[in-house]
Scaffold this active site. Sequence first.
Site, mmCIF file in Angstrom:
data_model
loop_
_atom_site.group_PDB
_atom_site.id
_atom_site.type_symbol
_atom_site.label_atom_id
_atom_site.label_comp_id
_atom_site.label_asym_id
_atom_site.label_seq_id
_atom_site.Cartn_x
_atom_site.Cartn_y
_atom_site.Cartn_z
ATOM 1 N N CYS A 1 0.821 -1.204 0.000
ATOM 2 C CA CYS A 1 0.000 0.000 0.000
ATOM 3 C C CYS A 1 0.865 1.269 0.000
ATOM 4 O O CYS A 1 1.534 1.536 -0.998
ATOM 5 C CB CYS A 1 -0.998 -0.048 1.146
ATOM 6 N N HIS B 1 -3.438 -4.901 1.723
ATOM 7 C CA HIS B 1 -2.805 -5.193 3.022
ATOM 8 C C HIS B 1 -2.850 -6.691 3.309
ATOM 9 O O HIS B 1 -3.774 -7.165 3.981
ATOM 10 C CB HIS B 1 -3.574 -4.467 4.136
ATOM 11 N N GLU C 1 -1.242 -8.340 5.357
ATOM 12 C CA GLU C 1 -1.000 -8.618 6.782
ATOM 13 C C GLU C 1 -2.279 -8.511 7.610
ATOM 14 O O GLU C 1 -2.281 -8.878 8.785
ATOM 15 C CB GLU C 1 0.083 -7.661 7.318
HETATM 16 N N1 LIG Z 1 -3.524 1.949 3.383
HETATM 17 C C1 LIG Z 1 -2.592 2.718 2.854
HETATM 18 O O1 LIG Z 1 -1.392 2.480 2.979
HETATM 19 C C2 LIG Z 1 -3.115 3.941 2.176
HETATM 20 C C3 LIG Z 1 -2.098 4.678 1.349
HETATM 21 C C4 LIG Z 1 -2.412 6.162 1.343
HETATM 22 N N2 LIG Z 1 -3.698 6.410 0.749
HETATM 23 C C5 LIG Z 1 -1.306 6.926 0.631
HETATM 24 O O2 LIG Z 1 -1.531 7.479 -0.409
HETATM 25 O O3 LIG Z 1 -0.237 6.976 1.115
#
Ligand SMILES: NC(=O)CC[C@H](N)C(=O)O
Length: 196
Positions: free
Chosen positions: A79, A170, A172
């Site tokens: 992410c 995610h 995890e």
């Molecule tokens: N769950 C996340 O890691 C979201 C990422 C976040 N929206 C970003 O742009 O950094």
Amino acid sequence: MVKIGVLGLQGAVREHVKALEAAGATAIIIKRVEQLKEVDGLILPGGESTTMRRLMDRYGFIEPLRDFSKRGKPLFGTCAGLIMLANHIVGYDEPHLGLMDITVERNSFGRQRESFETDLSIKGVTDHFPSVFIRAPHIVEVGPDVEILSEYHDRIVMARQGNLLACSFHPELTEDSRIAGYFVQMVKEAKEKINA
Ligand SMILES: NC(=O)CC[C@H](N)C(=O)O
């Protein structure tokens, strides 16, 4: 046994530690640059990429992480961690670490669906992986050396380039530790190469 770090400046840190342990690795939370030499691979967790960048700058992590990768040690960005690895971020002039030949777009799954769970097919892992997306980015474009591992509605959500692994979601946050296991295997192979 391999030792894998989870960058602990911000974000979903403890869940990654648990998943790595479930996958048979030793996991440690990395808060200082000096700790990087203790680990064979590193996870950049989800969180908020702009905050993570600020903290990386404050604690001097940018160059040491680039060196870590140059020495053949694997990195896995989930992410916000994926955003940290990318060479290009849509709408930004500069990348963060700029290690992986991918273009990413932030927050690309729409406001009304800020968070959702879906079943994904992941090459080399399983046809069914429970995947949690939270304000997730996606990969818009990949370079020639990047292998696409998963797509969701025609959007690339997981990819690998040599010792770099990245996903939008995610892994995890579910009980399934098979993606952690995939990364543990990458780290084992990289360690053997480095020690050969
Ligand atoms: N769950 C996340 O890691 C979201 C990422 C976040 N929206 C970003 O742009 O950094």
